[in-house]
Design a protein around this motif. Structure first.
Motif, PDB file in Angstrom:
ATOM      1  N   HIS A  97       0.818  -1.218   0.000  1.00 53.37           N
ATOM      2  CA  HIS A  97       0.000   0.000   0.000  1.00 53.37           C
ATOM      3  C   HIS A  97       0.849   1.263   0.000  1.00 53.37           C
ATOM      4  O   HIS A  97       0.408   2.312  -0.465  1.00 53.37           O
ATOM      5  CB  HIS A  97      -0.961   0.016   1.187  1.00 53.37           C
ATOM      6  CG  HIS A  97      -0.332   0.343   2.505  1.00 53.37           C
ATOM      7  ND1 HIS A  97       0.286  -0.602   3.294  1.00 53.37           N
ATOM      8  CD2 HIS A  97      -0.226   1.518   3.165  1.00 53.37           C
ATOM      9  CE1 HIS A  97       0.741  -0.018   4.384  1.00 53.37           C
ATOM     10  NE2 HIS A  97       0.446   1.258   4.347  1.00 53.37           N
ATOM     11  N   ASN A  98       2.079   1.177   0.514  1.00 52.24           N
ATOM     12  CA  ASN A  98       2.951   2.356   0.547  1.00 52.24           C
ATOM     13  C   ASN A  98       4.026   2.299  -0.523  1.00 52.24           C
ATOM     14  O   ASN A  98       5.019   3.039  -0.457  1.00 52.24           O
ATOM     15  CB  ASN A  98       3.587   2.492   1.935  1.00 52.24           C
ATOM     16  CG  ASN A  98       4.357   1.242   2.357  1.00 52.24           C
ATOM     17  OD1 ASN A  98       4.358   0.231   1.638  1.00 52.24           O
ATOM     18  ND2 ASN A  98       4.995   1.293   3.513  1.00 52.24           N
ATOM     19  N   ARG A 195      -8.254   4.431  -0.683  1.00 56.66           N
ATOM     20  CA  ARG A 195      -7.072   5.011  -1.303  1.00 56.66           C
ATOM     21  C   ARG A 195      -7.098   6.527  -1.353  1.00 56.66           C
ATOM     22  O   ARG A 195      -6.064   7.174  -1.213  1.00 56.66           O
ATOM     23  CB  ARG A 195      -6.903   4.447  -2.722  1.00 56.66           C
ATOM     24  CG  ARG A 195      -6.509   2.977  -2.738  1.00 56.66           C
ATOM     25  CD  ARG A 195      -6.814   2.386  -4.115  1.00 56.66           C
ATOM     26  NE  ARG A 195      -6.356   1.018  -4.247  1.00 56.66           N
ATOM     27  CZ  ARG A 195      -6.992  -0.052  -3.772  1.00 56.66           C
ATOM     28  NH1 ARG A 195      -8.126   0.129  -3.085  1.00 56.66           N
ATOM     29  NH2 ARG A 195      -6.519  -1.267  -3.964  1.00 56.66           N
ATOM     30  N   ASN A 198      -9.118   7.698   2.794  1.00 56.52           N
ATOM     31  CA  ASN A 198      -8.674   7.090   4.064  1.00 56.52           C
ATOM     32  C   ASN A 198      -9.847   6.629   4.934  1.00 56.52           C
ATOM     33  O   ASN A 198      -9.826   6.763   6.165  1.00 56.52           O
ATOM     34  CB  ASN A 198      -7.797   8.077   4.854  1.00 56.52           C
ATOM     35  CG  ASN A 198      -6.538   8.437   4.102  1.00 56.52           C
ATOM     36  OD1 ASN A 198      -5.831   7.568   3.605  1.00 56.52           O
ATOM     37  ND2 ASN A 198      -6.255   9.724   4.006  1.00 56.52           N
ATOM     38  N   TRP A 286      -3.668  -2.028   6.772  1.00 57.19           N
ATOM     39  CA  TRP A 286      -4.033  -0.803   6.038  1.00 57.19           C
ATOM     40  C   TRP A 286      -5.548  -0.725   5.852  1.00 57.19           C
ATOM     41  O   TRP A 286      -6.170   0.299   6.145  1.00 57.19           O
ATOM     42  CB  TRP A 286      -3.315  -0.819   4.688  1.00 57.19           C
ATOM     43  CG  TRP A 286      -3.658   0.288   3.737  1.00 57.19           C
ATOM     44  CD1 TRP A 286      -3.794   1.613   4.025  1.00 57.19           C
ATOM     45  CD2 TRP A 286      -3.878   0.153   2.325  1.00 57.19           C
ATOM     46  NE1 TRP A 286      -4.085   2.321   2.877  1.00 57.19           N
ATOM     47  CE2 TRP A 286      -4.134   1.455   1.816  1.00 57.19           C
ATOM     48  CE3 TRP A 286      -3.853  -0.923   1.437  1.00 57.19           C
ATOM     49  CZ2 TRP A 286      -4.394   1.695   0.465  1.00 57.19           C
ATOM     50  CZ3 TRP A 286      -4.095  -0.686   0.091  1.00 57.19           C
ATOM     51  CH2 TRP A 286      -4.365   0.602  -0.388  1.00 57.19           C
TER      52      TRP A 286
END
Length: 388
Positions: A97-98, A195, A198, A286
């Motif tokens: 995700h990062n 995405r 949040n 996440w």
């Protein structure tokens, strides 16, 4: 299950999902042939290689689409933009995700999807539903050949799918042919909600389902007495939970049951069952807004339908693949067994005979999807044949 990569379930799942979204086999070969060695590597290194080849194919299709546009061939251009979008969906969902550039990849996928839909003149409209000072995004597909308000099926994601993926697999179009509209939703914890805004997942799915129904009730094209919900994969938990606690939902469908997801997580910690995405534990943290695995496991304790399914008093269809290697069949049987107050309950297990034996029928979705569309149409007194 089509296994391009002999030892990598997660990548095979991704390729199969791409095929279900309309990928062309020649393009798959071009993208995947260079990846045989990368498929054997660790998540970060391997998924970067996967991303590069699939994103490059999207770039190639966009160049070809631009040439089509210059020649006035807008439908052809739209098809290519849509396929490019699906290839970006496929490689984006495999990234951590990062990972650098993931968000930009996702935004471009949305852009290409919208452009493709517009050029094709598709029966698909992006909508925004107010939610806690923000909004939930969805795709509205209108029922065909219906005079007056039409029944509608809300369709919700699993852990890692998006509204565009669900649209491209085909259920909204199959329903539209049968006189049923669709709202394909990026609910909390998925797609744009996660995405771009949040908004994390939550176990009490009725919390977001009710505002969605409120919004639908304001629209004259929707028959308020015939609004249902379908959920795929983890949506096989969200959907029954929402239907149990939002009395305006008139039916429910699980495309892959997920009765006790907390137990699935415990088994995965013990290395049992297949993971749907790489970087799995970081991904679920996440999605659910947990700082670490321990906090996530505490949250996951709530993700069980015991005591909820018994509340359901409307028709409900539970489907499951006979060879699902992510979620055991016993959980579909448990959901069905607890539907004691449903006036019309059904458990449909897809076998080799009709296909769709893997998780949520990702290996062959069309026969399973048609079965679901027919069941919904019949339950909503819509149509299952061409009326002359």
């Amino acid at each position: 299950m089509f296994k391009y990569f002999p030892t990598n379930y997660v990548w095979n799942l991704s390729v199969d999902l791409a095929i279900e979204m309309g990928a062309r086999i020649g393009e798959i070969e071009e993208m995947c042939a260079p990846l045989q060695e990368a498929a054997k590597k660790k998540d970060k290194e391997g998924t970067e290689a996967f991303r590069n080849t699939w994103a490059n194919m999207a770039d190639k299709l966009c160049v070809l689409a631009e040439e089509d546009e210059q020649a006035g061939r807008m439908i052809s251009a739209g098809e290519k933009y849509m396929r490019a979008s699906s290839y970006l969906i496929t490689c984006e969902r495999l990234q951590a995700h990062n990972a650098p550039g993931r968000l930009e990849l996702y935004k471009r996928e949305l852009e290409l999807f919208e452009r493709g839909m517009a050029l094709k003149g598709a029966n698909c409209k992006r909508v925004e539903i107010p939610y806690e000072g923000k909004h939930l995004s969805g795709l509205y597909v209108k029922a065909k050949n219906v005079d007056g308000p039409a029944p509608l099926l809300i369709q919700v994601n699993g852990l890692d799918s998006t509204k565009e993926m669900k649209y491209l697999v085909g259920l909204p179009q199959w329903l539209a042919d049968r006189g049923v509209s669709s709202l394909v939703l990026d609910q909390p914890g998925t797609g744009e909600a996660l995405r771009l805004q949040n908004i994390n997942a939550r176990f009490d799915s009725e919390h977001w389902a009710s505002p969605v129904v409120d919004w639908l009730e304001q629209h004259s094209e929707v028959d308020n007495s015939r609004i249902g919900m379908e959920g795929v994969s983890l949506g096989g938990y969200y959907c029954p939970r929402a239907v149990a606690n939002e009395p305006r939902l008139a039916l429910g469908v699980c495309w892959g049951a997920n009765h006790d997801w907390r137990d699935v997580q415990k088994r995965r910690l013990e290395k049992e069952g297949d993971f749907p995405v790489p970087h799995y534990w970081n991904h679920v943290c996440w999605v659910w807004g947990a700082k670490d695995i321990d906090e996530f496991m505490t949250i996951a304790e709530n993700v069980c339908l015991d005591g909820e399914v018994e509340k359901i008093k409307v028709p409900f269809l539970v489907t499951h693949g006979s060879k699902d290697s992510q979620i055991p069949l016993k959980w579909a049987e448990r959901t069905y067994e607890q539907l004691v107050n449903s006036p019309k309950r059904e458990l449909k297990v897809f076998t080799e005979r009709e296909g769709g034996v893997q998780h949520s029928s990702f290996d062959n979705s069309i026969n399973a999807g048609h079965y679901i569309a027919d069941w919904v149409a019949e339950t909503f007194n819509a149509r299952t044949s061409i009326e002359g």
